[in-house]
Design a protein around this motif. Structure first.
Motif, PDB file in Angstrom:
ATOM      1  N   ILE A 289       0.835  -1.201   0.000  1.00  0.00           N
ATOM      2  CA  ILE A 289       0.000   0.000   0.000  1.00  0.00           C
ATOM      3  C   ILE A 289       0.871   1.254   0.000  1.00  0.00           C
ATOM      4  CG2 ILE A 289      -1.732   1.323   1.266  1.00  0.00           C
ATOM      5  CD1 ILE A 289      -2.782  -1.374   2.354  1.00  0.00           C
ATOM      6  N   VAL A 290       0.579   2.150  -0.949  1.00  0.00           N
ATOM      7  CA  VAL A 290       1.250   3.437  -1.049  1.00  0.00           C
ATOM      8  C   VAL A 290       0.349   4.528  -0.485  1.00  0.00           C
ATOM      9  CG1 VAL A 290       2.162   5.167  -2.655  1.00  0.00           C
ATOM     10  CG2 VAL A 290       2.587   2.732  -3.063  1.00  0.00           C
ATOM     11  N   ASP A 291      -0.949   4.476  -0.811  1.00  0.00           N
ATOM     12  CA  ASP A 291      -1.887   5.510  -0.382  1.00  0.00           C
ATOM     13  C   ASP A 291      -3.307   4.973  -0.471  1.00  0.00           C
ATOM     14  OD1 ASP A 291      -2.612   8.035   0.546  1.00  0.00           O
ATOM     15  OD2 ASP A 291      -2.696   8.915  -1.454  1.00  0.00           O
ATOM     16  N   VAL A 292      -4.195   5.557   0.314  1.00  0.00           N
ATOM     17  CA  VAL A 292      -5.622   5.285   0.220  1.00  0.00           C
ATOM     18  C   VAL A 292      -6.356   6.614   0.340  1.00  0.00           C
ATOM     19  CG1 VAL A 292      -5.562   2.922   1.119  1.00  0.00           C
ATOM     20  CG2 VAL A 292      -5.860   4.812   2.700  1.00  0.00           C
ATOM     21  N   SER A 293      -7.467   6.717  -0.347  1.00  0.00           N
ATOM     22  CA  SER A 293      -8.309   7.903  -0.217  1.00  0.00           C
ATOM     23  C   SER A 293      -9.736   7.488  -0.515  1.00  0.00           C
ATOM     24  CB  SER A 293      -7.857   9.014  -1.177  1.00  0.00           C
ATOM     25  OG  SER A 293      -7.981   8.583  -2.513  1.00  0.00           O
ATOM     26  N   GLY A 294     -10.667   8.320  -0.102  1.00  0.00           N
ATOM     27  CA  GLY A 294     -12.053   7.987  -0.355  1.00  0.00           C
ATOM     28  C   GLY A 294     -12.955   9.142  -0.011  1.00  0.00           C
ATOM     29  N   SER A 295     -14.187   9.008  -0.451  1.00  0.00           N
ATOM     30  CA  SER A 295     -15.180  10.040  -0.203  1.00  0.00           C
ATOM     31  C   SER A 295     -16.488   9.390   0.200  1.00  0.00           C
ATOM     32  CB  SER A 295     -15.377  10.870  -1.469  1.00  0.00           C
ATOM     33  OG  SER A 295     -16.524  11.662  -1.356  1.00  0.00           O
ATOM     34  N   TRP A 296     -16.965   9.761   1.365  1.00  0.00           N
ATOM     35  CA  TRP A 296     -18.244   9.235   1.827  1.00  0.00           C
ATOM     36  C   TRP A 296     -19.346   9.642   0.853  1.00  0.00           C
ATOM     37  CZ3 TRP A 296     -22.797  11.612   3.465  1.00  0.00           C
ATOM     38  CH2 TRP A 296     -23.712  10.756   4.075  1.00  0.00           C
ATOM     39  N   GLY A 297     -19.260  10.862   0.346  1.00  0.00           N
ATOM     40  CA  GLY A 297     -20.283  11.367  -0.569  1.00  0.00           C
ATOM     41  C   GLY A 297     -20.348  10.616  -1.881  1.00  0.00           C
ATOM     42  N   SER A 298     -19.195  10.280  -2.447  1.00  0.00           N
ATOM     43  CA  SER A 298     -19.185   9.586  -3.737  1.00  0.00           C
ATOM     44  C   SER A 298     -19.332   8.079  -3.571  1.00  0.00           C
ATOM     45  CB  SER A 298     -17.894   9.870  -4.502  1.00  0.00           C
ATOM     46  OG  SER A 298     -16.807   9.169  -3.919  1.00  0.00           O
TER      47      SER A 298
ATOM     48  N   GLY B 185     -14.648  11.488  13.727  1.00  0.00           N
ATOM     49  CA  GLY B 185     -15.055  12.299  12.590  1.00  0.00           C
ATOM     50  C   GLY B 185     -14.984  11.588  11.262  1.00  0.00           C
ATOM     51  N   HIS B 186     -14.977  10.265  11.285  1.00  0.00           N
ATOM     52  CA  HIS B 186     -14.937   9.457  10.068  1.00  0.00           C
ATOM     53  C   HIS B 186     -13.693   9.723   9.236  1.00  0.00           C
ATOM     54  CE1 HIS B 186     -18.924   7.837  10.693  1.00  0.00           C
ATOM     55  NE2 HIS B 186     -19.322   9.057  10.986  1.00  0.00           N
ATOM     56  N   SER B 187     -12.605  10.095   9.875  1.00  0.00           N
ATOM     57  CA  SER B 187     -11.360  10.278   9.135  1.00  0.00           C
ATOM     58  C   SER B 187     -10.506   9.021   9.250  1.00  0.00           C
ATOM     59  CB  SER B 187     -10.592  11.508   9.639  1.00  0.00           C
ATOM     60  OG  SER B 187     -10.268  11.354  10.992  1.00  0.00           O
ATOM     61  N   PHE B 188      -9.529   8.908   8.372  1.00  0.00           N
ATOM     62  CA  PHE B 188      -8.685   7.721   8.348  1.00  0.00           C
ATOM     63  C   PHE B 188      -7.227   8.140   8.338  1.00  0.00           C
ATOM     64  CE2 PHE B 188      -6.490   4.089   6.551  1.00  0.00           C
ATOM     65  CZ  PHE B 188      -7.093   3.040   7.235  1.00  0.00           C
ATOM     66  N   ASP B 189      -6.429   7.538   9.215  1.00  0.00           N
ATOM     67  CA  ASP B 189      -4.998   7.817   9.311  1.00  0.00           C
ATOM     68  C   ASP B 189      -4.260   6.911   8.320  1.00  0.00           C
ATOM     69  OD1 ASP B 189      -2.386   8.338   9.985  1.00  0.00           O
ATOM     70  OD2 ASP B 189      -2.541   7.511  12.012  1.00  0.00           O
ATOM     71  N   VAL B 190      -3.877   7.465   7.190  1.00  0.00           N
ATOM     72  CA  VAL B 190      -3.234   6.701   6.120  1.00  0.00           C
ATOM     73  C   VAL B 190      -1.928   6.063   6.592  1.00  0.00           C
ATOM     74  CG1 VAL B 190      -2.281   6.819   3.780  1.00  0.00           C
ATOM     75  CG2 VAL B 190      -4.313   8.136   4.364  1.00  0.00           C
ATOM     76  N   SER B 191      -1.260   6.688   7.552  1.00  0.00           N
ATOM     77  CA  SER B 191       0.005   6.120   8.032  1.00  0.00           C
ATOM     78  C   SER B 191      -0.187   4.746   8.679  1.00  0.00           C
ATOM     79  CB  SER B 191       0.700   7.075   9.010  1.00  0.00           C
ATOM     80  OG  SER B 191      -0.040   7.207  10.205  1.00  0.00           O
ATOM     81  N   ALA B 192      -1.419   4.414   9.076  1.00  0.00           N
ATOM     82  CA  ALA B 192      -1.690   3.094   9.656  1.00  0.00           C
ATOM     83  C   ALA B 192      -1.564   1.976   8.628  1.00  0.00           C
ATOM     84  CB  ALA B 192      -3.087   3.063  10.284  1.00  0.00           C
ATOM     85  N   VAL B 193      -1.695   2.312   7.342  1.00  0.00           N
ATOM     86  CA  VAL B 193      -1.670   1.278   6.299  1.00  0.00           C
ATOM     87  C   VAL B 193      -0.531   1.447   5.289  1.00  0.00           C
ATOM     88  CG1 VAL B 193      -4.135   0.812   6.471  1.00  0.00           C
ATOM     89  CG2 VAL B 193      -3.328   2.494   4.817  1.00  0.00           C
ATOM     90  N   ARG B 194       0.029   2.623   5.222  1.00  0.00           N
ATOM     91  CA  ARG B 194       1.103   2.878   4.242  1.00  0.00           C
ATOM     92  C   ARG B 194       2.269   1.917   4.485  1.00  0.00           C
ATOM     93  NH1 ARG B 194       1.557   8.563   4.329  1.00  0.00           N
ATOM     94  NH2 ARG B 194      -0.028   8.655   2.731  1.00  0.00           N
TER      95      ARG B 194
END
Length: 89
Positions: A9-18, A56-65
């Protein structure tokens, strides 16, 4: 039928709205790949395996990078993630 591969894993991102999550990883040949998944289930699965969801429904990417995973994509689209499992080193 699914395609199963290994990557880091290099990065993750997402949108609750989409409703779309994006996973960027380096595959076993060192090529960068971008995969897409259903946002909610994807981040809950990441959190169950590695942690990372905070208030706040945020995600710490450093946990998976840098985490190595075995992942599956559908045979009709090699960019749609259907599942993953951590690779023990």
């Amino acid at each position: 039928m699914e395609n199963v591969k290994t990557g880091t894993i290099v990065d993750v991102s997402g949108s609750w709205g989409s409703g779309v999550a994006t996973l960027t990883l380096k595959d076993s040949r060192g090529k960068t790949r971008t995969l897409h998944a259903d946002n909610g289930p994807f981040f809950r699965a990441l959190d169950a395996v590695f942690g990372g969801i905070s208030s706040g429904h945020s995600f710490d990417v450093s946990a998976v990078r840098g985490k190595k995973i075995r992942y599956a994509t559908v045979d009709w689209s090699d960019t749609f993630l259907t599942g993953f499992t951590p690779v023990e080193e």
